[in-house]
Design a protein around this motif. Structure first.
Motif, PDB file in Angstrom:
ATOM      1  N   GLY A   7      31.723  -3.176 -94.846  1.00  0.00           N
ATOM      2  CA  GLY A   7      30.747  -2.105 -94.675  1.00  0.00           C
ATOM      3  C   GLY A   7      31.253  -0.999 -93.771  1.00  0.00           C
ATOM      4  O   GLY A   7      31.038   0.191 -94.037  1.00  0.00           O
ATOM      5  N   ARG A  62      31.858   2.963 -94.606  1.00  0.00           N
ATOM      6  CA  ARG A  62      31.343   4.052 -93.767  1.00  0.00           C
ATOM      7  C   ARG A  62      32.462   5.023 -93.402  1.00  0.00           C
ATOM      8  O   ARG A  62      32.286   6.248 -93.454  1.00  0.00           O
ATOM      9  CB  ARG A  62      30.711   3.467 -92.510  1.00  0.00           C
ATOM     10  CG  ARG A  62      30.104   4.507 -91.593  1.00  0.00           C
ATOM     11  CD  ARG A  62      29.431   3.833 -90.403  1.00  0.00           C
ATOM     12  NE  ARG A  62      28.824   4.818 -89.523  1.00  0.00           N
ATOM     13  CZ  ARG A  62      28.128   4.518 -88.432  1.00  0.00           C
ATOM     14  NH1 ARG A  62      27.960   3.244 -88.094  1.00  0.00           N
ATOM     15  NH2 ARG A  62      27.613   5.473 -87.688  1.00  0.00           N
ATOM     16  N   TRP A  85      30.923 -11.368-102.911  1.00  0.00           N
ATOM     17  CA  TRP A  85      30.453 -10.008-103.174  1.00  0.00           C
ATOM     18  C   TRP A  85      29.447 -10.049-104.308  1.00  0.00           C
ATOM     19  O   TRP A  85      29.638 -10.842-105.249  1.00  0.00           O
ATOM     20  CB  TRP A  85      31.644  -9.117-103.568  1.00  0.00           C
ATOM     21  CG  TRP A  85      31.308  -7.663-103.563  1.00  0.00           C
ATOM     22  CD1 TRP A  85      31.010  -6.885-104.649  1.00  0.00           C
ATOM     23  CD2 TRP A  85      31.201  -6.828-102.411  1.00  0.00           C
ATOM     24  NE1 TRP A  85      30.728  -5.607-104.256  1.00  0.00           N
ATOM     25  CE2 TRP A  85      30.840  -5.535-102.876  1.00  0.00           C
ATOM     26  CE3 TRP A  85      31.361  -7.027-101.051  1.00  0.00           C
ATOM     27  CZ2 TRP A  85      30.641  -4.468-102.026  1.00  0.00           C
ATOM     28  CZ3 TRP A  85      31.188  -5.976-100.197  1.00  0.00           C
ATOM     29  CH2 TRP A  85      30.831  -4.712-100.669  1.00  0.00           C
ATOM     30  N   PRO A  86      28.356  -9.270-104.231  1.00  0.00           N
ATOM     31  CA  PRO A  86      28.011  -8.258-103.219  1.00  0.00           C
ATOM     32  C   PRO A  86      27.601  -8.874-101.895  1.00  0.00           C
ATOM     33  O   PRO A  86      27.343 -10.077-101.817  1.00  0.00           O
ATOM     34  CB  PRO A  86      26.868  -7.491-103.883  1.00  0.00           C
ATOM     35  CG  PRO A  86      26.253  -8.473-104.821  1.00  0.00           C
ATOM     36  CD  PRO A  86      27.374  -9.329-105.329  1.00  0.00           C
ATOM     37  N   SER A  87      27.505  -8.022-100.878  1.00  0.00           N
ATOM     38  CA  SER A  87      27.226  -8.487 -99.528  1.00  0.00           C
ATOM     39  C   SER A  87      26.196  -7.582 -98.869  1.00  0.00           C
ATOM     40  O   SER A  87      26.440  -6.390 -98.692  1.00  0.00           O
ATOM     41  CB  SER A  87      28.513  -8.518 -98.697  1.00  0.00           C
ATOM     42  OG  SER A  87      28.240  -8.675 -97.324  1.00  0.00           O
ATOM     43  N   GLU A  88      25.061  -8.145 -98.498  1.00  0.00           N
ATOM     44  CA  GLU A  88      24.050  -7.360 -97.784  1.00  0.00           C
ATOM     45  C   GLU A  88      24.530  -6.987 -96.388  1.00  0.00           C
ATOM     46  O   GLU A  88      24.147  -5.948 -95.841  1.00  0.00           O
ATOM     47  CB  GLU A  88      22.734  -8.129 -97.722  1.00  0.00           C
ATOM     48  CG  GLU A  88      22.025  -8.221 -99.067  1.00  0.00           C
ATOM     49  CD  GLU A  88      21.843  -6.850 -99.711  1.00  0.00           C
ATOM     50  OE1 GLU A  88      21.370  -5.915 -99.020  1.00  0.00           O
ATOM     51  OE2 GLU A  88      22.187  -6.698-100.903  1.00  0.00           O
ATOM     52  N   ARG A 144      26.487  -3.874 -96.814  1.00  0.00           N
ATOM     53  CA  ARG A 144      25.620  -2.717 -97.041  1.00  0.00           C
ATOM     54  C   ARG A 144      24.971  -2.255 -95.736  1.00  0.00           C
ATOM     55  O   ARG A 144      24.882  -1.055 -95.456  1.00  0.00           O
ATOM     56  CB  ARG A 144      24.552  -3.042 -98.079  1.00  0.00           C
ATOM     57  CG  ARG A 144      23.704  -1.840 -98.479  1.00  0.00           C
ATOM     58  CD  ARG A 144      22.745  -2.196 -99.610  1.00  0.00           C
ATOM     59  NE  ARG A 144      23.464  -2.563-100.821  1.00  0.00           N
ATOM     60  CZ  ARG A 144      23.942  -1.694-101.696  1.00  0.00           C
ATOM     61  NH1 ARG A 144      23.806  -0.390-101.481  1.00  0.00           N
ATOM     62  NH2 ARG A 144      24.569  -2.115-102.778  1.00  0.00           N
ATOM     63  N   ALA A 157      27.464  -0.472 -93.593  1.00  0.00           N
ATOM     64  CA  ALA A 157      27.936   0.790 -94.168  1.00  0.00           C
ATOM     65  C   ALA A 157      27.133   1.984 -93.697  1.00  0.00           C
ATOM     66  O   ALA A 157      27.563   3.128 -93.884  1.00  0.00           O
ATOM     67  CB  ALA A 157      27.904   0.719 -95.686  1.00  0.00           C
ATOM     68  N   ARG A 176      24.334   3.570 -94.686  1.00  0.00           N
ATOM     69  CA  ARG A 176      23.940   4.505 -95.749  1.00  0.00           C
ATOM     70  C   ARG A 176      25.105   5.065 -96.555  1.00  0.00           C
ATOM     71  O   ARG A 176      24.926   6.027 -97.297  1.00  0.00           O
ATOM     72  CB  ARG A 176      23.086   5.654 -95.195  1.00  0.00           C
ATOM     73  CG  ARG A 176      21.790   5.187 -94.554  1.00  0.00           C
ATOM     74  CD  ARG A 176      20.847   6.345 -94.261  1.00  0.00           C
ATOM     75  NE  ARG A 176      21.449   7.286 -93.328  1.00  0.00           N
ATOM     76  CZ  ARG A 176      21.425   7.123 -92.017  1.00  0.00           C
ATOM     77  NH1 ARG A 176      20.901   6.042 -91.471  1.00  0.00           N
ATOM     78  NH2 ARG A 176      21.954   8.032 -91.210  1.00  0.00           N
ATOM     79  N   ASP A 193      26.010   4.109 -99.209  1.00  0.00           N
ATOM     80  CA  ASP A 193      25.703   3.300-100.388  1.00  0.00           C
ATOM     81  C   ASP A 193      26.524   3.663-101.622  1.00  0.00           C
ATOM     82  O   ASP A 193      26.868   2.773-102.402  1.00  0.00           O
ATOM     83  CB  ASP A 193      24.210   3.393-100.710  1.00  0.00           C
ATOM     84  CG  ASP A 193      23.348   2.749 -99.646  1.00  0.00           C
ATOM     85  OD1 ASP A 193      23.829   1.805 -98.991  1.00  0.00           O
ATOM     86  OD2 ASP A 193      22.198   3.189 -99.460  1.00  0.00           O
ATOM     87  N   ILE A 228      29.634   1.585-101.465  1.00  0.00           N
ATOM     88  CA  ILE A 228      29.338   0.160-101.664  1.00  0.00           C
ATOM     89  C   ILE A 228      28.983  -0.118-103.126  1.00  0.00           C
ATOM     90  O   ILE A 228      29.470  -1.074-103.737  1.00  0.00           O
ATOM     91  CB  ILE A 228      28.184  -0.281-100.744  1.00  0.00           C
ATOM     92  CG1 ILE A 228      28.622  -0.233 -99.276  1.00  0.00           C
ATOM     93  CG2 ILE A 228      27.696  -1.679-101.113  1.00  0.00           C
ATOM     94  CD1 ILE A 228      29.666  -1.251 -98.886  1.00  0.00           C
ATOM     95  N   ASP A 229      28.153   0.728-103.712  1.00  0.00           N
ATOM     96  CA  ASP A 229      27.694   0.507-105.090  1.00  0.00           C
ATOM     97  C   ASP A 229      28.844   0.587-106.095  1.00  0.00           C
ATOM     98  O   ASP A 229      28.814  -0.090-107.126  1.00  0.00           O
ATOM     99  CB  ASP A 229      26.615   1.524-105.457  1.00  0.00           C
ATOM    100  CG  ASP A 229      25.327   1.315-104.676  1.00  0.00           C
ATOM    101  OD1 ASP A 229      25.115   0.198-104.167  1.00  0.00           O
ATOM    102  OD2 ASP A 229      24.538   2.279-104.566  1.00  0.00           O
TER     103      ASP A 229
END
Length: 255
Positions: free
Chosen positions: A29, A33, A52-55, A58, A61, A63, A65, A68-69
């Motif tokens: 994350g 960023r 993965w994915p990983s909260e 996120r 990061a 925001r 996003d 990440i997406d």
């Protein structure tokens, strides 16, 4: 750091950032960023330890996003860089290799040049604990070594990505290559305003006896005019200086 101004353009593109077996989602994350801050968007992850994915990624990061997406997962380094034509491998420590070793600024210039020619490019970043293996470095075209303290070469992944992302922004001229916030330029004052300042200041100095002995006056005037000319004073600054001179005159009269 303050949040993104939502009216600004979201920069994207740049070389692929390839993370090899990162351990923590938080580190991924923070990498995202760093990338988003400097206009990089192609994140490729090879065998992340925690899946993965990983909260957690996120959340870390902050925001970022879109990065990440769009992140892509790969099983091997070879697969992650297969579509690229020029790849550099990063390390904070010098290592024996027959490959050329360059700094981050030169690497970013080369990445920009290659991408300008339509070539896909990427940057390899190693594991938190021991970086890239020799076999993984062998897959790259050149090695990038950071100019760190030789007695303490200990960059984490996000710091290494941040350094390279900054150099990419600088080299590519993205966002005009300018700082995020700028002061509006103000042109120098018209010469006629500057000449009036010369006359005003020199007249007051004549009255106070500053030009002594008299034969030194031309040299002293020359020095003062050069000083004021080099300063490239704005119109407002010229008016402010003339106000200071008037104030000093009033103060001297009151005394």
């Amino acid at each position: 750091m303050a949040g993104t101004n939502r009216s600004d353009e979201w920069l994207s593109g740049g070389p692929a950032v390839v993370l090899v077996e990162p351990q923590l989602g938080e580190n991924i994350g923070m990498v995202a960023r760093a990338m988003a801050n400097f206009g990089l968007s192609d994140l490729r992850i090879v065998n992340p330890r925690d899946g993965w994915p990983s909260e957690k990624a996120r959340a870390a990061a902050s925001r970022a996003d879109p990065v990440i997406d769009a992140a892509r997962l790969f099983d091997t380094v070879e697969a992650a860089v297969a579509d690229l034509r020029y790849v550099v491998a990063t390390t904070a420590r010098p290592r024996y290799s027959v490959k050329s070793v360059i700094g981050p600024a030169e690497a970013s210039d080369k990445l920009r040049e290659r991408m300008g020619q339509g070539e896909g490019t990427g940057i390899l970043f190693g594991r938190e604990r021991f970086g890239l293996s020799n076999e993984e470095v062998d897959l790259a075209d050149e090695i990038v070594t950071f100019p760190v303290n030789p007695a303490f070469a200990s960059l984490n992944i996000a710091q290494a990505v941040l350094l390279m992302s900054y150099e990419w922004m600088r080299a590519s001229g993205a966002a005009g290559g300018r700082p995020r916030v700028e002061s509006p330029p103000e042109p120098p004052a018209p010469k006629e305003d500057l000449f009036r300042l010369f006359a005003h200041l020199e007249g007051e100095l004549d009255e106070t006896g500053y030009f002594f002995p008299p034969e030194r006056r031309p040299a002293l005037v020359h020095n003062l005019r050069n000083l004021l000319t080099r300063a490239e004073l704005t119109e407002g600054e010229v008016h402010a200086l003339r106000g200071v001179i008037r104030s000093l005159r009033r103060g001297a009269g009151a005394a």
